[in-house]
Design a protein around this motif. Structure first.
Motif, PDB file in Angstrom:
ATOM      1  N   LYS A  51       0.821  -1.205   0.000  1.00 15.17           N
ATOM      2  CA  LYS A  51       0.000   0.000   0.000  1.00 15.17           C
ATOM      3  C   LYS A  51       0.860   1.263   0.000  1.00 15.17           C
ATOM      4  O   LYS A  51       0.351   2.369  -0.080  1.00 15.17           O
ATOM      5  CB  LYS A  51      -0.920   0.008   1.242  1.00 15.17           C
ATOM      6  CG  LYS A  51      -1.845  -1.187   1.331  1.00 15.17           C
ATOM      7  CD  LYS A  51      -3.003  -1.039   0.353  1.00 15.17           C
ATOM      8  CE  LYS A  51      -3.801  -2.320   0.207  1.00 15.17           C
ATOM      9  NZ  LYS A  51      -4.489  -2.701   1.429  1.00 15.17           N
ATOM     10  N   VAL A  52       2.176   1.081   0.141  1.00 10.39           N
ATOM     11  CA  VAL A  52       3.067   2.235   0.239  1.00 10.39           C
ATOM     12  C   VAL A  52       2.919   3.208  -0.939  1.00 10.39           C
ATOM     13  O   VAL A  52       2.828   4.419  -0.733  1.00 10.39           O
ATOM     14  CB  VAL A  52       4.538   1.793   0.435  1.00 10.39           C
ATOM     15  CG1 VAL A  52       5.516   2.915   0.176  1.00 10.39           C
ATOM     16  CG2 VAL A  52       4.732   1.257   1.844  1.00 10.39           C
ATOM     17  N   PRO A  53       2.841   2.702  -2.185  1.00 12.36           N
ATOM     18  CA  PRO A  53       2.686   3.650  -3.307  1.00 12.36           C
ATOM     19  C   PRO A  53       1.442   4.531  -3.172  1.00 12.36           C
ATOM     20  O   PRO A  53       1.457   5.683  -3.588  1.00 12.36           O
ATOM     21  CB  PRO A  53       2.566   2.725  -4.525  1.00 12.36           C
ATOM     22  CG  PRO A  53       3.203   1.459  -4.118  1.00 12.36           C
ATOM     23  CD  PRO A  53       2.986   1.328  -2.648  1.00 12.36           C
ATOM     24  N   ARG A  54       0.379   3.984  -2.587  1.00 16.44           N
ATOM     25  CA  ARG A  54      -0.838   4.775  -2.421  1.00 16.44           C
ATOM     26  C   ARG A  54      -0.676   5.816  -1.320  1.00 16.44           C
ATOM     27  O   ARG A  54      -1.226   6.898  -1.381  1.00 16.44           O
ATOM     28  CB  ARG A  54      -2.056   3.898  -2.111  1.00 16.44           C
ATOM     29  CG  ARG A  54      -2.229   2.734  -3.045  1.00 16.44           C
ATOM     30  CD  ARG A  54      -2.176   3.149  -4.516  1.00 16.44           C
ATOM     31  NE  ARG A  54      -3.171   4.122  -4.884  1.00 16.44           N
ATOM     32  CZ  ARG A  54      -4.383   3.834  -5.315  1.00 16.44           C
ATOM     33  NH1 ARG A  54      -4.755   2.589  -5.426  1.00 16.44           N
ATOM     34  NH2 ARG A  54      -5.223   4.791  -5.648  1.00 16.44           N
ATOM     35  N   ILE A  55       0.099   5.448  -0.278  1.00 16.08           N
ATOM     36  CA  ILE A  55       0.327   6.393   0.821  1.00 16.08           C
ATOM     37  C   ILE A  55       1.185   7.556   0.330  1.00 16.08           C
ATOM     38  O   ILE A  55       0.959   8.708   0.685  1.00 16.08           O
ATOM     39  CB  ILE A  55       0.971   5.679   2.029  1.00 16.08           C
ATOM     40  CG1 ILE A  55      -0.022   4.674   2.621  1.00 16.08           C
ATOM     41  CG2 ILE A  55       1.399   6.672   3.104  1.00 16.08           C
ATOM     42  CD1 ILE A  55       0.562   3.707   3.619  1.00 16.08           C
ATOM     43  N   ILE A  56       2.168   7.236  -0.514  1.00 16.96           N
ATOM     44  CA  ILE A  56       3.027   8.293  -1.048  1.00 16.96           C
ATOM     45  C   ILE A  56       2.264   9.130  -2.079  1.00 16.96           C
ATOM     46  O   ILE A  56       2.334  10.350  -2.084  1.00 16.96           O
ATOM     47  CB  ILE A  56       4.306   7.684  -1.676  1.00 16.96           C
ATOM     48  CG1 ILE A  56       5.178   7.054  -0.576  1.00 16.96           C
ATOM     49  CG2 ILE A  56       5.093   8.751  -2.419  1.00 16.96           C
ATOM     50  CD1 ILE A  56       6.375   6.298  -1.087  1.00 16.96           C
ATOM     51  N   GLY A  57       1.492   8.460  -2.909  1.00 20.17           N
ATOM     52  CA  GLY A  57       0.746   9.169  -3.945  1.00 20.17           C
ATOM     53  C   GLY A  57       1.628   9.535  -5.113  1.00 20.17           C
ATOM     54  O   GLY A  57       2.838   9.299  -5.099  1.00 20.17           O
TER      55      GLY A  57
ATOM     56  N   GLU B  13      -4.610   3.051   3.933  1.00 14.21           N
ATOM     57  CA  GLU B  13      -4.296   1.627   3.840  1.00 14.21           C
ATOM     58  C   GLU B  13      -5.570   0.799   3.626  1.00 14.21           C
ATOM     59  O   GLU B  13      -5.594  -0.123   2.812  1.00 14.21           O
ATOM     60  CB  GLU B  13      -3.622   1.196   5.150  1.00 14.21           C
ATOM     61  CG  GLU B  13      -2.516   0.201   4.984  1.00 14.21           C
ATOM     62  CD  GLU B  13      -1.985  -0.279   6.323  1.00 14.21           C
ATOM     63  OE1 GLU B  13      -2.221   0.389   7.358  1.00 14.21           O
ATOM     64  OE2 GLU B  13      -1.344  -1.328   6.345  1.00 14.21           O
ATOM     65  N   ALA B  14      -6.620   1.171   4.355  1.00 14.91           N
ATOM     66  CA  ALA B  14      -7.859   0.390   4.285  1.00 14.91           C
ATOM     67  C   ALA B  14      -8.646   0.664   3.016  1.00 14.91           C
ATOM     68  O   ALA B  14      -9.364  -0.205   2.526  1.00 14.91           O
ATOM     69  CB  ALA B  14      -8.716   0.677   5.518  1.00 14.91           C
ATOM     70  N   GLU B  15      -8.529   1.870   2.475  1.00 14.91           N
ATOM     71  CA  GLU B  15      -9.387   2.245   1.351  1.00 14.91           C
ATOM     72  C   GLU B  15      -8.590   2.482   0.070  1.00 14.91           C
ATOM     73  O   GLU B  15      -9.092   3.111  -0.862  1.00 14.91           O
ATOM     74  CB  GLU B  15     -10.183   3.504   1.707  1.00 14.91           C
ATOM     75  CG  GLU B  15     -11.040   3.342   2.953  1.00 14.91           C
ATOM     76  CD  GLU B  15     -11.709   4.635   3.358  1.00 14.91           C
ATOM     77  OE1 GLU B  15     -11.674   5.594   2.569  1.00 14.91           O
ATOM     78  OE2 GLU B  15     -12.284   4.668   4.454  1.00 14.91           O
ATOM     79  N   ALA B  16      -7.377   1.998   0.032  1.00 16.19           N
ATOM     80  CA  ALA B  16      -6.491   2.280  -1.101  1.00 16.19           C
ATOM     81  C   ALA B  16      -7.091   1.896  -2.445  1.00 16.19           C
ATOM     82  O   ALA B  16      -6.808   2.507  -3.459  1.00 16.19           O
ATOM     83  CB  ALA B  16      -5.156   1.562  -0.914  1.00 16.19           C
TER      84      ALA B  16
ATOM     85  N   GLY C  17       7.597  -0.341   4.231  1.00 13.58           N
ATOM     86  CA  GLY C  17       6.386  -0.386   5.044  1.00 13.58           C
ATOM     87  C   GLY C  17       6.543   0.191   6.435  1.00 13.58           C
ATOM     88  O   GLY C  17       5.659   0.057   7.257  1.00 13.58           O
ATOM     89  N   LEU C  18       7.677   0.823   6.703  1.00 13.57           N
ATOM     90  CA  LEU C  18       7.811   1.523   7.977  1.00 13.57           C
ATOM     91  C   LEU C  18       7.625   3.019   7.713  1.00 13.57           C
ATOM     92  O   LEU C  18       8.176   3.566   6.753  1.00 13.57           O
ATOM     93  CB  LEU C  18       9.177   1.269   8.618  1.00 13.57           C
ATOM     94  CG  LEU C  18       9.459  -0.160   9.079  1.00 13.57           C
ATOM     95  CD1 LEU C  18      10.808  -0.249   9.779  1.00 13.57           C
ATOM     96  CD2 LEU C  18       8.373  -0.681  10.002  1.00 13.57           C
ATOM     97  N   VAL C  19       6.844   3.649   8.566  1.00 14.74           N
ATOM     98  CA  VAL C  19       6.569   5.073   8.407  1.00 14.74           C
ATOM     99  C   VAL C  19       6.962   5.788   9.686  1.00 14.74           C
ATOM    100  O   VAL C  19       6.607   5.347  10.782  1.00 14.74           O
ATOM    101  CB  VAL C  19       5.066   5.316   8.106  1.00 14.74           C
ATOM    102  CG1 VAL C  19       4.792   6.797   7.926  1.00 14.74           C
ATOM    103  CG2 VAL C  19       4.633   4.533   6.886  1.00 14.74           C
ATOM    104  N   TRP C  20       7.712   6.859   9.519  1.00 17.04           N
ATOM    105  CA  TRP C  20       8.141   7.650  10.672  1.00 17.04           C
ATOM    106  C   TRP C  20       7.335   8.942  10.723  1.00 17.04           C
ATOM    107  O   TRP C  20       7.169   9.610   9.702  1.00 17.04           O
ATOM    108  CB  TRP C  20       9.633   7.957  10.556  1.00 17.04           C
ATOM    109  CG  TRP C  20      10.200   8.844  11.624  1.00 17.04           C
ATOM    110  CD1 TRP C  20      10.550   8.468  12.880  1.00 17.04           C
ATOM    111  CD2 TRP C  20      10.503  10.235  11.523  1.00 17.04           C
ATOM    112  NE1 TRP C  20      11.057   9.540  13.570  1.00 17.04           N
ATOM    113  CE2 TRP C  20      11.033  10.642  12.770  1.00 17.04           C
ATOM    114  CE3 TRP C  20      10.363  11.196  10.511  1.00 17.04           C
ATOM    115  CZ2 TRP C  20      11.442  11.954  13.025  1.00 17.04           C
ATOM    116  CZ3 TRP C  20      10.760  12.502  10.765  1.00 17.04           C
ATOM    117  CH2 TRP C  20      11.296  12.867  12.009  1.00 17.04           C
ATOM    118  N   LEU C  21       6.813   9.250  11.900  1.00 22.76           N
ATOM    119  CA  LEU C  21       6.044  10.481  12.056  1.00 22.76           C
ATOM    120  C   LEU C  21       6.576  11.241  13.255  1.00 22.76           C
ATOM    121  O   LEU C  21       6.867  10.648  14.291  1.00 22.76           O
ATOM    122  CB  LEU C  21       4.561  10.181  12.295  1.00 22.76           C
ATOM    123  CG  LEU C  21       3.849   9.310  11.272  1.00 22.76           C
ATOM    124  CD1 LEU C  21       3.669   7.919  11.821  1.00 22.76           C
ATOM    125  CD2 LEU C  21       2.518   9.911  10.908  1.00 22.76           C
TER     126      LEU C  21
END
Lengths: 236, 258
Positions: B156-162, B208-211, B185-189
């Motif tokens: 799902k990473v490509p969708r999170i990045i856009g 992630e859920a609605e990608a 798949g690790l995200v730092w905030l």
């Protein structure tokens, strides 16, 4: 060879009828892949972890990844008697047998030195555990996104007195004139990846039993596919 | 009966027949057996002209050259660091690739990266035996201080990045949280404001859920506007931000091996 006849099954099933089956994928959230498979009173939970680094290192295979299967009956899973916790000779052997029946469909060439672990637990058992384990493990492996040419479906067939029966429960499995044959089949090719026999029967009966198994796994395979699609239905 | 046996963009399972006859060609994740093309893994079937391929939906992260990832230092050796990268294999970061500083022979390397430190790094090479080499040379590659790490599905990473970082840019813009998305798949905030950090996590979980559902960007934009009570302008400004640390290419490799 046999003198008695077996007229009717104790639970009223037809001779070629499976016990009611249920399957569900993705039951263990933290695992890379997981599945539950229930057939009659026998219930198997399978969780796949990996591919992951394999320690100890001397077990690593630099050519391809290895598969490890851990089979375990829970202490309260039997019919009244407590199963001693921890592994024993039987569970160790079944782990190997289950692994060997899954290996033909799995491709681990992409994962040298790594391991894929499958843990199979039985909250409840009523014969046919190794078959339920294989059926559940195949779903869990697919859920984990591993390269597989096919699923594997498995069922026990056998002979009670003069009759060929499908999917024996414990009372039939322990019948004094019973023969039990767990069979695992790769549905796309019809190849047999597990065939064991406890008891005796004629060659003709054996072939008849194998044919019954081939029919029965068609249904099991459909159940597996449906369960897998069900988990990812939302992604379409 | 030849032709396609499944609907496009549906989930297929291993062994399932995707097409019969010679009209189609098997590609990634599929194989031919006799007349049939079958699925070789679980995934979403995609048909491009005559070619059938599968898009994976599950499975662990496999290291790929050119990826920017987040890793954790698990061991320090004479010549570098061993890094856990949320994949079947751990990676190696050599001192040479870690810093421009002069390091004495036998110096204490924990001074630079210590156990349990998280770093943003790039993958320079993956060997056939899956030995993974890392580098810290590149824009935005650094040690992470503070903040939190969450784990997401690598597929799902490509969708999170856009597209060129538009999605993550929007979240950063709306919440003011500093976010780094690793391909593994690790995200730092990290943020001064805990509430905003929580909102950013919530948004990522929502993506992630609605990608797979169409109109994702608009829905996320609406969601963020509702939660923050601020209007979001979709512009080029947040895309530029992404360039700081997003680097697809190292050397000549384009990073896309598949």
């Amino acid at each position: 060879m046999t003198t008695t006849t077996y007229k009717k099954r104790e639970d009223g099933r037809k001779f070629n009828e499976l016990r009611p089956v249920e399957a569900e994928v993705g039951i263990i959230k933290r695992a890379d892949g997981s599945a539950r498979f229930k057939i009659g009173k026998t219930e198997a939970l399978a969780a796949v972890y990996g591919p992951r680094e394999l320690v100890p290192r001397f077990m690593q295979n630099p050519k391809r990844g290895i598969l490890r299967v851990h089979y375990n009956m829970m202490p309260f899973s039997g019919s009244g008697n407590r199963v001693k916790p921890g592994g024993n000779r039987r569970s160790k052997e079944l782990g190997v047998v289950i692994r060997d029946s899954l290996m033909p469909v799995i491709n681990l060439n992409e994962f040298p030195n790594a391991v894929v672990d499958i843990f199979i637990e039985f909250p409840q058992t009523d014969a046919g555990t190794r078959c339920a384990a294989i059926t559940a493990a195949a779903m869990a492996l697919a859920d984990a996104g591993l390269l597989m040419t096919d699923l594997v479906s498995s069922v026990a067939v056998g002979r009670i007195a003069d009759k060929i029966v499908v999917d024996l429960d414990y009372s039939e499995d322990s019948h004094e004139e019973g023969t039990d044959i767990p069979i695992a089949i790769i549905p796309s090719t019809g190849e047999i990846s597990l065939l064991q026999m406890d008891g005796f029967m004629t060659k003709k009966q054996l072939f008849e039993a194998i044919n019954e198994a081939k029919e029965a796994v068609k249904h099991l395979n459909a159940v597996q596919m449906k369960a897998l699609k069900n988990k990812y239905k939302a992604e379409e | 009966m030849s032709g396609l046996k499944i609907k496009e963009k549906t989930i297929v399972v291993p062994g399932e027949i995707l097409a019969a006859g010679m009209d189609y060609l098997p590609s990634f994740g599929t194989y031919r057996e006799g007349d049939n093309i079958r699925a070789g893994r679980l995934g979403i079937a995609q048909v491009e002209g005559k070619v059938i391929k599968l898009i994976p939906v599950s499975g662990r992260y496999l290291p790929k050259r050119g990826d920017m990832i987040i890793g954790k230092i698990i061991d320090v050796s004479m010549s570098g660091w061993r890094v856990e990268i949320n994949s079947p294999y751990s990676a190696m970061l050599m001192t040479k690739e870690a810093t421009n500083e002069f390091i004495d022979k036998g110096a204490n390397l924990t001074r630079i990266y210590n156990f349990d430190d998280y770093i943003v790094c790039g993958i320079t090479n993956v060997s056939s035996q899956k030995l993974v080499d890392l580098t810290m040379r590149g824009p935005g590659l650094r040690k992470l201080r503070g903040g939190r790490i969450i784990e997401v599905n690598t597929h799902k990473v490509p969708r999170i990045i856009g597209k060129s970082g538009s999605m993550v840019g929007m979240i950063k813009h709306a919440t003011g949280v500093n976010i780094i998305v690793g391909q593994n798949g690790l995200v730092w905030l990290n943020s001064e404001e805990p509430a905003m950090e929580v909102l950013a996590v919530e948004t990522i979980r929502k993506i992630e859920a609605e990608a797979h559902i169409a109109g994702l960007t608009d829905r996320i934009k609406e969601f963020l506007e509702k939660k923050t009570g601020k209007k979001i302008e979709l512009g080029s400004e947040q895309r530029e931000e992404r360039k700081d640390f997003e680097r697809k290419e190292f050397e000549n490799g384009n990073g896309e091996s598949q």
